[in-house]
Design an enzyme around this catalytic site. Structure first.
Site, PDB file in Angstrom:
ATOM      1  N   ASN A  52     -39.889  -4.519   4.025  1.00  0.00           N
ATOM      2  CA  ASN A  52     -39.534  -4.227   2.633  1.00  0.00           C
ATOM      3  C   ASN A  52     -40.782  -3.795   1.872  1.00  0.00           C
ATOM      4  O   ASN A  52     -41.718  -4.575   1.710  1.00  0.00           O
ATOM      5  CB  ASN A  52     -38.938  -5.466   1.966  1.00  0.00           C
ATOM      6  CG  ASN A  52     -37.641  -5.916   2.618  1.00  0.00           C
ATOM      7  OD1 ASN A  52     -36.571  -5.515   2.214  1.00  0.00           O
ATOM      8  ND2 ASN A  52     -37.755  -6.750   3.648  1.00  0.00           N
TER       9      ASN A  52
ATOM     10  N   HIS B 283     -66.251   5.252   6.268  1.00  0.00           N
ATOM     11  CA  HIS B 283     -67.255   6.271   6.551  1.00  0.00           C
ATOM     12  C   HIS B 283     -68.364   5.696   7.432  1.00  0.00           C
ATOM     13  O   HIS B 283     -68.707   4.515   7.347  1.00  0.00           O
ATOM     14  CB  HIS B 283     -67.864   6.793   5.243  1.00  0.00           C
ATOM     15  CG  HIS B 283     -66.906   7.584   4.410  1.00  0.00           C
ATOM     16  ND1 HIS B 283     -66.509   8.862   4.729  1.00  0.00           N
ATOM     17  CD2 HIS B 283     -66.261   7.263   3.258  1.00  0.00           C
ATOM     18  CE1 HIS B 283     -65.675   9.307   3.810  1.00  0.00           C
ATOM     19  NE2 HIS B 283     -65.500   8.353   2.899  1.00  0.00           N
TER      20      HIS B 283
ATOM     21  N   SER C 208     -48.280  -7.515  -6.033  1.00  0.00           N
ATOM     22  CA  SER C 208     -48.563  -6.169  -6.532  1.00  0.00           C
ATOM     23  C   SER C 208     -50.055  -5.836  -6.412  1.00  0.00           C
ATOM     24  O   SER C 208     -50.922  -6.684  -6.613  1.00  0.00           O
ATOM     25  CB  SER C 208     -48.151  -6.052  -7.995  1.00  0.00           C
ATOM     26  OG  SER C 208     -46.794  -6.352  -8.168  1.00  0.00           O
TER      27      SER C 208
ATOM     28  N   ALA D  34     -51.251 -11.233  -6.291  1.00  0.00           N
ATOM     29  CA  ALA D  34     -51.339  -9.889  -6.859  1.00  0.00           C
ATOM     30  C   ALA D  34     -52.772  -9.550  -7.272  1.00  0.00           C
ATOM     31  O   ALA D  34     -53.508 -10.390  -7.775  1.00  0.00           O
ATOM     32  CB  ALA D  34     -50.407  -9.780  -8.064  1.00  0.00           C
TER      33      ALA D  34
END
Length: 212
Positions: A94, A125, A154, A172
């Protein structure tokens, strides 16, 4: 003071009555028009917005399946998501918005959930052994491993070389730069473990196969 006839009283009463009913009619008409407008908006949402959202969701689901290297079961993609051919998904993944950036391998377990705007960076890099400063045109690939039943909040960033254990929860806005053990709750920049799930409760729900 002048004489006021019955006729004058009748006219004044009539005018006041008209003003009262006119004001009442305006209030009624205003309420009626608002009802009509909201009714039209509801019809528009039902006929246009909801089907549009379903179409967008199905498009994102198909896109994720095509982009990934493999997937074991159903996908639910509710936000902008970009994967790579080195991304391998378990069952019931999900995404509410996940970007996988880089050439490293990403393995995501079953019942994975991510909040909006999450980012996996699985390459870096070459600055230590490169042929230019601050880095050259080559890359160092680093894999990411996500266990079963992991939930990312989030705007979580996960860097290459990281393993997140089964059942872990990432707060989050966190940046995960090192391994997170199973059932840990971690957060911060860099992410640190500050609590653990109720393992007994977790195992009970898992044995009953109560997966979202």
């Amino acid at each position: 003071m002048g004489h006021v006839s019955k006729h004058d009283v009748t006219v004044v009463g009539y005018m006041e009555g008209c003003e009262f009913f006119s004001g009442y009619a305006l209030v009624w008409w205003d309420a009626y028009m608002k009802y009509i407008i909201f009714y039209i908006i509801d019809i528009f949402r039902f006929l246009c917005v909801r089907p549009y959202r379903r179409v967008i969701r199905e498009f994102r689901n198909c896109k994720a399946k095509l982009q990934s290297g493999s997937y074991a079961g159903s996908l639910q993609v509710g936000g902008p998501t970009n994967l790579t051919k080195n991304t391998h998904l378990g069952r019931n993944a999900n995404f509410n918005g996940l970007v996988v950036n880089g050439g490293g391998e990403v393995r995501i377990g079953d019942n994975f959930h991510s909040g909006p705007d999450c980012l996996f960076i699985c390459q870096n890099h070459n600055f230590n052994e490169g042929k230019a400063v601050p880095y050259d045109s080559t890359y160092i690939y680093k894999d990411i491993e996500i266990g079963d039943n992991v939930w990312l909040g989030s705007r979580v960033i996960v860097l290459g070389g990281v393993t997140i254990g089964e059942g872990a929860i990432i707060q989050a806005g966190s940046c995960v730069v090192s391994d997170i053990p199973a059932c840990a709750i971690a957060g911060g920049h860099p992410a640190k473990v500050f609590a653990y799930r109720n393992i007994e409760h977790y195992e009970k729900l898992k044995s009953e196969r109560k997966f979202l």
